[in-house]
Design an enzyme around this catalytic site. Structure first.
Site, PDB file in Angstrom:
ATOM      1  N   GLU A   1     -24.195 -18.622 -45.291  1.00 12.56           N
ATOM      2  CA  GLU A   1     -23.443 -17.748 -44.371  1.00 12.56           C
ATOM      3  C   GLU A   1     -23.977 -17.843 -42.938  1.00 12.56           C
ATOM      4  OE1 GLU A   1     -21.904 -14.125 -45.887  1.00 12.56           O
ATOM      5  OE2 GLU A   1     -22.083 -14.785 -47.967  1.00 12.56           O
TER       6      GLU A   1
ATOM      7  N   ARG B   1     -22.481 -11.533 -43.706  1.00 13.77           N
ATOM      8  CA  ARG B   1     -23.886 -11.602 -43.257  1.00 13.77           C
ATOM      9  C   ARG B   1     -24.619 -10.279 -43.469  1.00 13.77           C
ATOM     10  NH1 ARG B   1     -22.293 -15.446 -38.111  1.00 13.77           N
ATOM     11  NH2 ARG B   1     -22.201 -17.330 -39.389  1.00 13.77           N
TER      12      ARG B   1
ATOM     13  N   GLU C   1     -30.811 -20.722 -37.482  1.00 12.57           N
ATOM     14  CA  GLU C   1     -30.541 -21.333 -36.171  1.00 12.57           C
ATOM     15  C   GLU C   1     -29.169 -20.881 -35.663  1.00 12.57           C
ATOM     16  OE1 GLU C   1     -31.645 -23.045 -38.843  1.00 12.57           O
ATOM     17  OE2 GLU C   1     -33.677 -23.454 -38.158  1.00 12.57           O
TER      18      GLU C   1
ATOM     19  N   THR D   1     -27.030 -20.506 -40.957  1.00  6.17           N
ATOM     20  CA  THR D   1     -28.495 -20.644 -40.997  1.00  6.17           C
ATOM     21  C   THR D   1     -29.132 -19.734 -39.930  1.00  6.17           C
ATOM     22  OG1 THR D   1     -28.432 -22.415 -39.366  1.00  6.17           O
ATOM     23  CG2 THR D   1     -28.311 -23.088 -41.684  1.00  6.17           C
TER      24      THR D   1
ATOM     25  N   SER E   1     -22.425 -26.129 -40.698  1.00  6.28           N
ATOM     26  CA  SER E   1     -22.475 -25.250 -39.518  1.00  6.28           C
ATOM     27  C   SER E   1     -21.309 -25.547 -38.574  1.00  6.28           C
ATOM     28  CB  SER E   1     -23.793 -25.461 -38.757  1.00  6.28           C
ATOM     29  OG  SER E   1     -24.887 -25.301 -39.612  1.00  6.28           O
TER      30      SER E   1
ATOM     31  N   TRP F   1     -20.529 -26.777 -52.113  1.00  3.77           N
ATOM     32  CA  TRP F   1     -21.366 -25.578 -52.084  1.00  3.77           C
ATOM     33  C   TRP F   1     -20.547 -24.298 -52.206  1.00  3.77           C
ATOM     34  CZ3 TRP F   1     -26.184 -25.886 -53.168  1.00  3.77           C
ATOM     35  CH2 TRP F   1     -26.919 -27.027 -52.789  1.00  3.77           C
TER      36      TRP F   1
ATOM     37  N   GLY G   1     -53.248 -17.381 -58.370  1.00  6.33           N
ATOM     38  CA  GLY G   1     -52.714 -18.303 -59.384  1.00  6.33           C
ATOM     39  C   GLY G   1     -51.544 -17.733 -60.163  1.00  6.33           C
TER      40      GLY G   1
END
Ligand code: FAD
Length: 389
Positions: A371, A247, A375, A373, A136, A160, A348
């Site tokens: 891309e 995004r 937050e 979080t 971030s 990543w 189930g």
């Protein structure tokens, strides 16, 4: 006008949606579970998506793309992700993180060399911002590009990176002036087959398992000056502008996952019986259906609205940061809610690999993380609203 739900579509938009829906159901649905299980990259279906123009939807035809608009991109991505979010991840990185950034900030020569093969699906592109110690907070990245005459020497470890195990080209963000923190980041176009580019460990993931993700190591990689994207120190600005577009794609991916979860739940609630009645007749189940449907339609409005804002921005140059952040935040939380609810409604069997519902549940989570979080989306939205920097 055509389309269903609250949002009217033109015939052209309806036709790209149908084309993506048909392709996803015919070509991806039969193999999605298998690629999820093995974690293999789905080269054949991705190649076919390239041939159909899905790997560069907004790129003008003269640069190898389909020459359509942002809403067309979003509608196609939503349909692909409704069937398999991993194919959607690969498609979204090619379109929004790779081609879009070069089309916006690249030189003519860079567009010819890098966008043409990736938009046409002949090669795969990647976007590399994150590092092991910097996600971030991009200003803390440790990788370095040092100017030496008419080239840069690049060293460091990136993590990543979606599609890194198969990518031919990468948009890389790295530090040229560490003292300036995020204002010292620059962007470069990297050829993966040159010496000094080393593909690192592949990440074993919870979901979107068929989208290959790995580290990249740069070991004395020589990058020519003409491969810098934008000016020195402009990398952070480029990375954030590209993420605004990205995004919207992730929001469309989330919408697709949420719809798949909803469709499965609706059918199951109509047919499964308990205590002598269809489970959909229990208010505890029917109210969940109502909540899923409402949140999905609200997400759709935010996602399509963000796509229209990006389309307008092509003419006005205005930012669409707010629209993109709100769409991603709301649609990703809706995907998580819908997938979680879908497993519960299925009981189930929802927990079994015999149905795709458990895959939707695992795939949904990533939309709240990459891309930016949830937050970080809240940070972006609240800072803009409060007028904070
Ligand atoms: C499958 C997958 C694919 C990815 N693909 C790519 C890719 O192609 N290219 C790329 O560059 N990156 C990629 N990423 C990286 C991804 O964008 C980052 O993981 C993400 O931005 C979060 O960074 P982080 O993991 O370092 O978490 P951190 O930044 O360390 O965050 C940890 C936690 O702290 C919270 N947090 C951090 N700062 C704040 C704050 N200011 N206020 C409140 N909370 C905060 C976060 O929200 C999070 O909950 C990928 C990640 C995954 C898992």
């Amino acid at each position: 006008m055509a389309g269903d739900g609250l949002f009217p579509l033109t015939d052209e938009h309806e036709s790209i949606r149908q084309a993506a829906r048909n392709f996803a159901q015919k070509e991806i649905a039969p193999v999605a579970a298998e690629f999820d299980e093995t974690g293999e990259f789905p080269s054949k279906t991705i190649k076919k998506m390239g041939e159909l123009g899905f790997m560069g939807i907004e790129v003008p035809e003269e640069y190898g793309g389909a020459g359509m608009d942002t809403l067309a991109y979003v509608l196609a991505l939503e349909e692909i992700c409704k069937v398999d979010a991993a194919h959607g991840t690969i498609m979204s990185v090619n379109n929004s993180l790779f081609c879009n950034g070069i089309m916006k900030f690249g030189t003519e020569a860079q567009k010819q060399k890098y966008v043409v093969p990736v938009a046409s699906g002949a090669a795969i592109g990647a976007y590399s911002l994150t590092e092991p110690m910097s996600g971030s907070d991009a200003g803390t990245m440790r990788s370095r590009a040092v100017r030496q005459g008419d080239e840069y020497m690049i060293n460091g470890r990136k993590s990543w990176v979606t599609s890194a195990p198969v990518a031919k080209y990468v948009v890389l963000f790295t530090m040229t002036d560490p003292e300036k923190k995020h204002r010292g980041i620059s962007a470069f176009l990297i050829d993966a087959d040159k010496p000094g580019f080393v593909r690192g460990k592949k990440e074993p993931k919870l979901g979107i398992r068929a989208s290959a993700t790995s580290e990249i190591l740069f070991e004395d990689y020589h990058c020519p000056l003409e491969n810098r994207l934008g000016e020195e120190g402009e990398g952070f600005k480029i990375a954030m502008a590209v993420l605004d577009a990205g995004r919207i794609g992730i929001a469309a991916q989330a919408l697709g996952i949420a719809e798949a979860s909803y469709d499965a739940s609706l059918s199951y609630a109509r047919e499964r019986e308990a205590f002598g009645t269809k489970i959909g007749e229990f208010q505890g189940i029917s109210f969940q259906i109502a909540d899923m449907k409402t949140r999905i339609e609200a997400s759709r409005l935010l996602v399509y609205n963000a796509a229209l804002a990006k389309e307008r921005a092509k003419k006005t140059g205005e930012r669409f940061t707010m629209e993109a952040a709100m769409a991603k935040l709301f649609a990703s939380e809706t995907a998580m809610f819908a997938a979680h609810t879908a497993v519960q409604i299925h009981g189930g069997i929802g927990y079994s690999k015999e149905l795709p519902v458990e895959r939707y549940f695992r795939d949904a989570k990533i939309t709240e993380i990459y891309e930016g979080t949830s937050e970080i989306q809240r940070l972006v939205i609240s800072r803009m609203e409060l007028g904070l920097r």
